[in-house]
Design an enzyme around this catalytic site. Structure first.
Site, short mmCIF file in Angstrom:
data_model
loop_
_atom_site.label_atom_id
_atom_site.label_comp_id
_atom_site.label_asym_id
_atom_site.label_seq_id
_atom_site.Cartn_x
_atom_site.Cartn_y
_atom_site.Cartn_z
N LYS A 221 0.82 -1.22 0.00
CA LYS A 221 0.00 0.00 0.00
C LYS A 221 0.85 1.27 0.00
CE LYS A 221 -4.19 -2.09 1.70
NZ LYS A 221 -3.74 -3.49 1.84
C1 LIG Z 1 -4.40 -4.57 1.24
C2 LIG Z 1 -3.58 -5.81 1.07
C3 LIG Z 1 -3.93 -6.81 0.13
C4 LIG Z 1 -5.18 -6.73 -0.72
O1 LIG Z 1 -5.18 -5.63 -1.57
P1 LIG Z 1 -6.41 -5.34 -2.57
O2 LIG Z 1 -6.39 -3.88 -2.81
O3 LIG Z 1 -7.60 -5.82 -1.88
O4 LIG Z 1 -6.13 -6.08 -3.79
C5 LIG Z 1 -3.09 -7.91 0.00
N1 LIG Z 1 -1.99 -8.04 0.77
C6 LIG Z 1 -1.62 -7.12 1.68
C7 LIG Z 1 -0.42 -7.35 2.50
C8 LIG Z 1 -2.40 -5.96 1.86
O5 LIG Z 1 -2.03 -5.04 2.77
#
Ligand SMILES: *Cc1c(COP(=O)(O)O)cnc(C)c1O
Length: 451
Positions: free
Chosen positions: A94
């Protein structure tokens, strides 16, 4: 970018899709990540931000990453690569989008001489990424609500150790669902929303999706695109990361297969198989960032797959709200063509972490392990190089990793002080009026906030 969710409850999509020709894509190979990001993102901006300013923001966003390639590829087996997306400050993918989003927001707000207040609810990764990205912002105040006592120590400390006065971690006496309900109430209170200039940064913010399209181009061109197609396997919950992959393909990147990887919360694989989108209860797993039963960004894909039929989509979303399910109808066939999908059980996740470590000496976190499991199930005879997205660093989930491997992975040295730094957060009741007062008192947009 500034509003997140539209006032009528819908999601923003681009009016038309920009495309990049093969020569342009071929030219990405070997370019610095920030430069490539500008080429991918600028076509969505309609000239609203000059390229040199966008470039300066991208360079600053990725300067703090712990690897010079920003999102490096690591080979773990014949034909299989891991795309490491966890070199940002909070050790999860993120950061890639959030670091840039913070700079874009500050830039636009400065130009308008305006302020904004971001309120978010987090079950773990989003809150830390948002606080890290916006700490010290001159234009934006951030309040992140998390369920008191229900996030891991590492996750909480990423939210509570930054000392800048514009970021606020708020433990709510309740569950993650309570936090989300209180957040929704804030967005639905239009007077409050306008007073504090409420903005959202969860994964339905369109600017975040665009900023994630970048690393698909970076990885694919490093492996020979556009002359050679690549397969991506994406651990997803909210359909955000996999939607960004689909956008990359829509823009002209040759992608052989796109695989949706889920944990035990398998609404997306079930939907691909049956053509019916049906909610069930959430199961807690060792990959908590994918413990989701409504994949918000799926709505954007459905809009495209059904020929941009807004009336049809509105009916499907109403059916979802009323009965927890809807039929995909004419979107079912394109969905099956565009994506493969598979889910990983907890036992498969654990066995795969151990197996990858034994074979290659490489340690993957439980979210990444879901993707490795899904690759094995969905790609029996794949010939293109496979890229598995590593969305988190294993050190972010020490308890789960210790249970599987017998040992908690150490934090990278640049985060060494995280477990010792003093924490700062407040605790508040799970109550709409009290939480709104908390936000308003800290929102410079509403005359509050630290001096
Ligand atoms: C947020 C997150 C995801 C999922 O991301 P999406 O936007 O739902 O595709 C997968 N792995 C980690 C470690 C995350 O923080």
């Amino acid at each position: 970018m500034l509003t997140g969710l539209a006032r009528d409850g819908g999601l923003y999509v681009p009016e038309s899709w920009p495309t990049l020709d093969a020569a342009t894509i071929a030219g990405f190979a070997g370019r610095p990540f920030a430069e490539l990001a500008v080429e991918v993102i600028a076509p969505f901006m309609g000239g609203a931000i000059p390229r040199d300013e966008l470039r300066a923001m991208a360079e600053s966003a990725y300067a703090g990453f712990g690897h010079p390639a920003v999102t490096p590829l690591v080979q773990i087996a014949q034909g299989r690569f891991v795309l490491e997306l966890f070199h940002g400050p909070t050790l999860a993918f993120k950061d890639v989008a959030m670091q840039l989003l913070a700079r874009l927001m500050d830039h636009v707000l400065a130009r308008r001489d305006a302020r904004a207040t971001i309120v978010g609810a987090t079950s773990g990764d989003t809150g830390g990424a948002a606080i890290e990205a916006f700490r010290g912002s001159r234009r934006v105040d951030v309040v992140i609500m998390f369920p008191d006592g229900r996030v891991s120590d590492v996750q909480r400390r990423m939210m509570t150790t930054p000392t800048e006065p514009n970021v606020h971690a708020l433990a709510v006496r309740g569950t993650f669902d309570d936090c989300q309900a209180r957040l929704k109430a804030m967005f639905n209170d239009h007077a409050f929303r306008d007073r504090v200039r409420l903005a959202g940064v969860n994964s339905i913010n369109w600017a975040r999706i665009i900023a994630q399209v970048t690393y698909y181009f970076a990885a694919a061109t490093a492996l020979g695109a556009p002359h050679r197609a690549v397969t991506f396997v994406v651990p997803t919950g909210n359909f955000g990361d996999i939607l960004a992959a689909w956008v990359a393909r829509r823009m002209g990147l040759p992608i052989e297969r796109l695989v949706i990887a889920s944990n035990a919360n398998d609404i997306l694989p079930r939907t691909v198989a049956s053509g019916v989108y049906e909610m069930r209860g959430v199961t807690a797993t060792t990959s908590p960032s994918m413990d989701i039963q409504v994949s918000s960004n799926f709505e954007r894909y459905l809009f495209e797959a059904s020929g941009r039929d807004a009336a049809l989509l509105r009916g499907q979303m109403a059916s979802l709200a009323q009965s927890g399910r809807f039929e995909l109808g004419r979107a079912a066939a394109p969905l099956r063509q565009d994506f493969a999908a598979a889910a990983a059980s907890e036992a498969e996740v654990a066995a795969t972490i151990r197996d990858v470590q034994a074979r290659s000496g490489y340690l993957i976190d439980p979210h990444t392990a879901c993707a490795v499991v899904a690759a094995g199930k969905a790609l029996p005879r794949n010939t293109a190089p496979e890229v598995v997205l590593a969305t988190a660093h294993p050190a972010k989930f020490p308890d789960a990793m210790r249970a599987v491997t017998g040992r908690a992975p150490p934090l990278p040295p640049r985060l060494a002080s995280l477990l010792a730094d003093p924490e700062r957060f407040e605790v508040e009741d799970n109550d709409d009026a009290r939480l709104k007062r908390f936000v308003e008192a800290r929102a410079r947009a509403a005359g509050g906030g630290a001096a």
